[in-house]
Scaffold this motif. Structure first.
Motif, PDB file in Angstrom:
ATOM      1  N   PRO A  30      -1.249   2.937  -9.118  1.00 59.15           N
ATOM      2  CA  PRO A  30      -1.930   3.732 -10.142  1.00 59.15           C
ATOM      3  C   PRO A  30      -1.058   4.030 -11.358  1.00 59.15           C
ATOM      4  N   GLU A  31       0.264   4.010 -11.186  1.00 61.71           N
ATOM      5  CA  GLU A  31       1.155   4.349 -12.293  1.00 61.71           C
ATOM      6  C   GLU A  31       1.226   3.264 -13.365  1.00 61.71           C
ATOM      7  N   ASP A  32       0.799   2.051 -13.033  1.00 60.75           N
ATOM      8  CA  ASP A  32       0.844   0.930 -13.975  1.00 60.75           C
ATOM      9  C   ASP A  32      -0.518   0.811 -14.646  1.00 60.75           C
ATOM     10  N   ASP A  33      -0.555   0.891 -15.978  1.00 61.59           N
ATOM     11  CA  ASP A  33      -1.831   0.851 -16.705  1.00 61.59           C
ATOM     12  C   ASP A  33      -2.161  -0.538 -17.258  1.00 61.59           C
ATOM     13  N   THR A  34      -1.480  -1.578 -16.750  1.00 60.48           N
ATOM     14  CA  THR A  34      -1.736  -2.947 -17.202  1.00 60.48           C
ATOM     15  C   THR A  34      -3.173  -3.364 -16.901  1.00 60.48           C
ATOM     16  N   LEU A  35      -3.804  -4.025 -17.864  1.00 60.94           N
ATOM     17  CA  LEU A  35      -5.125  -4.623 -17.660  1.00 60.94           C
ATOM     18  C   LEU A  35      -4.946  -6.103 -17.325  1.00 60.94           C
ATOM     19  N   LEU A  36      -5.643  -6.579 -16.307  1.00 65.29           N
ATOM     20  CA  LEU A  36      -5.542  -7.977 -15.905  1.00 65.29           C
ATOM     21  C   LEU A  36      -6.048  -8.897 -17.010  1.00 65.29           C
ATOM     22  N   GLN A  37      -5.376 -10.036 -17.157  1.00 68.94           N
ATOM     23  CA  GLN A  37      -5.765 -11.046 -18.138  1.00 68.94           C
ATOM     24  C   GLN A  37      -5.821 -12.417 -17.461  1.00 68.94           C
ATOM     25  N   PRO A  38      -6.691 -13.309 -17.927  1.00 71.27           N
ATOM     26  CA  PRO A  38      -6.696 -14.667 -17.381  1.00 71.27           C
ATOM     27  C   PRO A  38      -5.315 -15.305 -17.507  1.00 71.27           C
ATOM     28  N   GLY A  39      -4.862 -15.946 -16.444  1.00 69.84           N
ATOM     29  CA  GLY A  39      -3.549 -16.566 -16.446  1.00 69.84           C
ATOM     30  C   GLY A  39      -2.493 -15.760 -15.716  1.00 69.84           C
ATOM     31  N   MET A  40      -2.767 -14.498 -15.434  1.00 73.12           N
ATOM     32  CA  MET A  40      -1.833 -13.720 -14.631  1.00 73.12           C
ATOM     33  C   MET A  40      -1.918 -14.172 -13.177  1.00 73.12           C
ATOM     34  N   VAL A  41      -0.793 -14.106 -12.476  1.00 76.52           N
ATOM     35  CA  VAL A  41      -0.772 -14.356 -11.036  1.00 76.52           C
ATOM     36  C   VAL A  41      -0.166 -13.131 -10.377  1.00 76.52           C
ATOM     37  N   ILE A  42      -0.913 -12.543  -9.448  1.00 80.62           N
ATOM     38  CA  ILE A  42      -0.480 -11.322  -8.786  1.00 80.62           C
ATOM     39  C   ILE A  42      -0.582 -11.497  -7.270  1.00 80.62           C
ATOM     40  N   THR A  43       0.009 -10.557  -6.542  1.00 75.93           N
ATOM     41  CA  THR A  43      -0.182 -10.509  -5.100  1.00 75.93           C
ATOM     42  C   THR A  43      -1.010  -9.288  -4.742  1.00 75.93           C
ATOM     43  N   CYS A  44      -1.657  -9.366  -3.590  1.00 71.06           N
ATOM     44  CA  CYS A  44      -2.344  -8.202  -3.017  1.00 71.06           C
ATOM     45  C   CYS A  44      -1.857  -8.080  -1.585  1.00 71.06           C
ATOM     46  N   GLU A  45      -1.278  -6.919  -1.227  1.00 72.85           N
ATOM     47  CA  GLU A  45      -0.636  -6.816   0.082  1.00 72.85           C
ATOM     48  C   GLU A  45      -0.667  -5.410   0.681  1.00 72.85           C
ATOM     49  N   PRO A  46      -1.852  -4.870   0.945  1.00 72.25           N
ATOM     50  CA  PRO A  46      -1.878  -3.644   1.732  1.00 72.25           C
ATOM     51  C   PRO A  46      -1.396  -3.944   3.151  1.00 72.25           C
ATOM     52  N   GLY A  47      -0.773  -2.988   3.791  1.00 70.95           N
ATOM     53  CA  GLY A  47      -0.249  -3.262   5.129  1.00 70.95           C
ATOM     54  C   GLY A  47      -0.178  -2.026   6.001  1.00 70.95           C
ATOM     55  N   TYR A  48       0.071  -2.271   7.274  1.00 73.75           N
ATOM     56  CA  TYR A  48       0.188  -1.192   8.249  1.00 73.75           C
ATOM     57  C   TYR A  48       1.108  -1.661   9.373  1.00 73.75           C
ATOM     58  N   CYS A  49       2.041  -0.807   9.768  1.00 72.85           N
ATOM     59  CA  CYS A  49       2.953  -1.118  10.868  1.00 72.85           C
ATOM     60  C   CYS A  49       2.850  -0.058  11.957  1.00 72.85           C
ATOM     61  N   ASN A  50       2.892  -0.500  13.206  1.00 71.17           N
ATOM     62  CA  ASN A  50       3.003   0.427  14.341  1.00 71.17           C
ATOM     63  C   ASN A  50       3.838  -0.244  15.421  1.00 71.17           C
ATOM     64  N   ASP A  51       3.766   0.223  16.649  1.00 75.01           N
ATOM     65  CA  ASP A  51       4.662  -0.311  17.672  1.00 75.01           C
ATOM     66  C   ASP A  51       4.180  -1.623  18.288  1.00 75.01           C
ATOM     67  N   ILE A  52       3.026  -2.150  17.843  1.00 71.46           N
ATOM     68  CA  ILE A  52       2.578  -3.449  18.367  1.00 71.46           C
ATOM     69  C   ILE A  52       2.571  -4.539  17.281  1.00 71.46           C
ATOM     70  N   GLY A  53       2.986  -4.178  16.064  1.00 69.53           N
ATOM     71  CA  GLY A  53       3.048  -5.231  15.061  1.00 69.53           C
ATOM     72  C   GLY A  53       3.125  -4.739  13.629  1.00 69.53           C
ATOM     73  N   CYS A  54       3.430  -5.679  12.764  1.00 76.92           N
ATOM     74  CA  CYS A  54       3.325  -5.474  11.314  1.00 76.92           C
ATOM     75  C   CYS A  54       2.098  -6.246  10.864  1.00 76.92           C
ATOM     76  N   PHE A  55       1.161  -5.549  10.250  1.00 79.96           N
ATOM     77  CA  PHE A  55      -0.113  -6.153   9.860  1.00 79.96           C
ATOM     78  C   PHE A  55      -0.185  -6.152   8.334  1.00 79.96           C
ATOM     79  N   ASP A  56       0.065  -7.313   7.767  1.00 82.73           N
ATOM     80  CA  ASP A  56       0.126  -7.484   6.318  1.00 82.73           C
ATOM     81  C   ASP A  56      -0.171  -8.952   6.046  1.00 82.73           C
ATOM     82  N   ILE A  57      -1.233  -9.228   5.299  1.00 81.97           N
ATOM     83  CA  ILE A  57      -1.649 -10.609   5.010  1.00 81.97           C
ATOM     84  C   ILE A  57      -1.658 -10.769   3.493  1.00 81.97           C
TER      85      ILE A  57
END
Length: 390
Positions: A335-362
């Motif tokens: 939320p702190e970044d006010d950049t607007l997406l533009q055609p030609g940008m390449v970004i990642t999306c990586e929400p994740g969650y870790c607990n005692d049976i694994g790291c879940f991040d795709i």
């Protein structure tokens, strides 16, 4: 021999230079002094042999607003620059033990960069590849020049990729997908994390990567919160979730994404959490379109995680980032970044969650298109089943 091995279309290299000059004109800069590999590579097609692994033989790109640019390199690198560089005025210096300040000052005076505002790599996610003491001395030698931060200008240029840059990133992602698939289908119980990493590195090379960029491998209860870990000599055992976050490079352009598998059969809970993270990630990806604030991707992921009863506190501190000539670049998906997406940008999306049976991040690599998005990353999103000894 000039430009014999230039790896990029000449018209795109010229467009980069023209775009930089337009921004310099708008910001009243007399020129840019660039030393970081990603920046001078962007304009010249030249890279250091071992970026950041050696601080000997700095490279200087002097890019004036009105005159032709000059690439200033140590003698050792001159023949390579002559055969590859888009910038044709290449000069060399013999100095090996000191920064060639007198030569640098002479060129800057010739290019009218000894006065007015000179843009440098001083700000956000930028670093100068020259000693701080030498830079301070350079400022003293040019009292009529004001050395100012050019980070915003550089990111304004580099965040939006040219067509051939995008093709390089597509190829990098194809290589990464093939390497992940090969790795997860060939590793087995009893291997160490280091052996798993070597399998992935070998596959990256086999499928055409310049270099493996980085490899994170974590496995086993008690380790899943080590989301920036180097591979260890730990042996993977039946029931372990093996999470790999890795990047590869092709013509200098990076990938950054992660996939996971379980030694043997994944449990129902592991499958459930993996499915939630995949759903959440794709909700973030589906938010991507021209004009969308990057914070909206964060908010879409946050809403999904909370709706599934999972905490929104993944310790990487953001839900993604830009990627290109560096592993992580602006914008930051938060939320702190006010950049607007533009055609030609390449970004990642990586929400994740870790607990005692694994790291879940795709993590996914996503290109912003004229009408929406294109997912560049590949391989299996469900948990791989890693072979057991029995």
């Amino acid at each position: 021999m000039a430009m014999q091995y230039l790896g990029f279309p000449v018209e795109e290299m010229q467009k980069k230079l023209d775009n930089a000059r337009a921004l310099m004109e708008a910001q009243d800069l007399s020129g840019l002094l660039l030393t970081a590999t990603a920046n001078y590579y962007y304009f010249t097609g030249i890279r250091k042999l071992a970026d950041w692994a050696t601080f000997t033989r700095p490279v200087f790109l002097l890019l004036p607003r009105k005159k032709e640019p000059v690439l200033y390199v140590q003698n050792f690198g001159y023949p390579e620059c002559r055969s590859r560089s888009f910038v044709q005025d290449i000069r060399s210096f013999p100095d090996l033990m000191t920064t060639p300040l007198e030569g640098l000052v002479s060129i800057m005076k010739e290019l009218d960069m000894d006065k007015g505002k000179v843009g440098c790599e001083l700000g956000y996610e930028q670093r100068m590849d020259m000693p701080v003491a030498a830079f301070l001395q350079l400022k003293d030698m040019l009292p009529n020049a004001a050395f100012v931060d050019a980070a915003q200008l550089l990111w304004q240029l580099r965040m939006v990729k040219m067509p051939y840059e995008i093709e390089c990133m597509r190829e990098a992602n194809r290589i990464a997908a093939a390497a992940f698939e090969s790795c997860f289908t060939s590793i087995h119980e009893g291997m160490t994390e280091r052996e798993v990493a070597r399998k992935l590195v070998a596959s990256m090379a086999e499928h055409g990567a310049d270099l493996p960029g980085f490899i994170i491998v974590i496995s086993g209860t008690g380790n899943y919160d080590r989301i920036s870990a180097r591979p260890t000599d730990r042996i993977i055992r039946k029931g372990d979730l093996v999470w790999i976050d890795a990047g590869t490079t092709y013509k200098g352009y990076w990938t950054d994404w992660c996939r996971a598998g379980v030694v043997g059969k994944p449990s129902e809970e592991q499958r459930r959490l993996q499915a939630i993270i995949h759903e959440t990630t794709m909700l973030g990806v589906q938010t991507v379109a021209p004009g969308v604030p990057v914070g909206d991707i964060w908010r879409a992921c946050e809403k999904s995680m909370l709706a599934h009863g999972l905490p929104w506190s993944f310790d990487c501190g953001r839900a993604g980032h830009g990627v290109g000539l560096q592993l992580t670049e602006p914008p930051t998906i938060a939320p702190e970044d006010d950049t607007l997406l533009q055609p030609g940008m390449v970004i990642t999306c990586e929400p994740g969650y870790c607990n005692d049976i694994g790291c879940f991040d795709i993590e996914e690599n996503v290109l912003v298109t004229e009408t929406g998005y294109e997912v560049l990353s590949g391989a299996r999103r469900e948990l791989y089943e890693i072979a057991t000894d029995c």
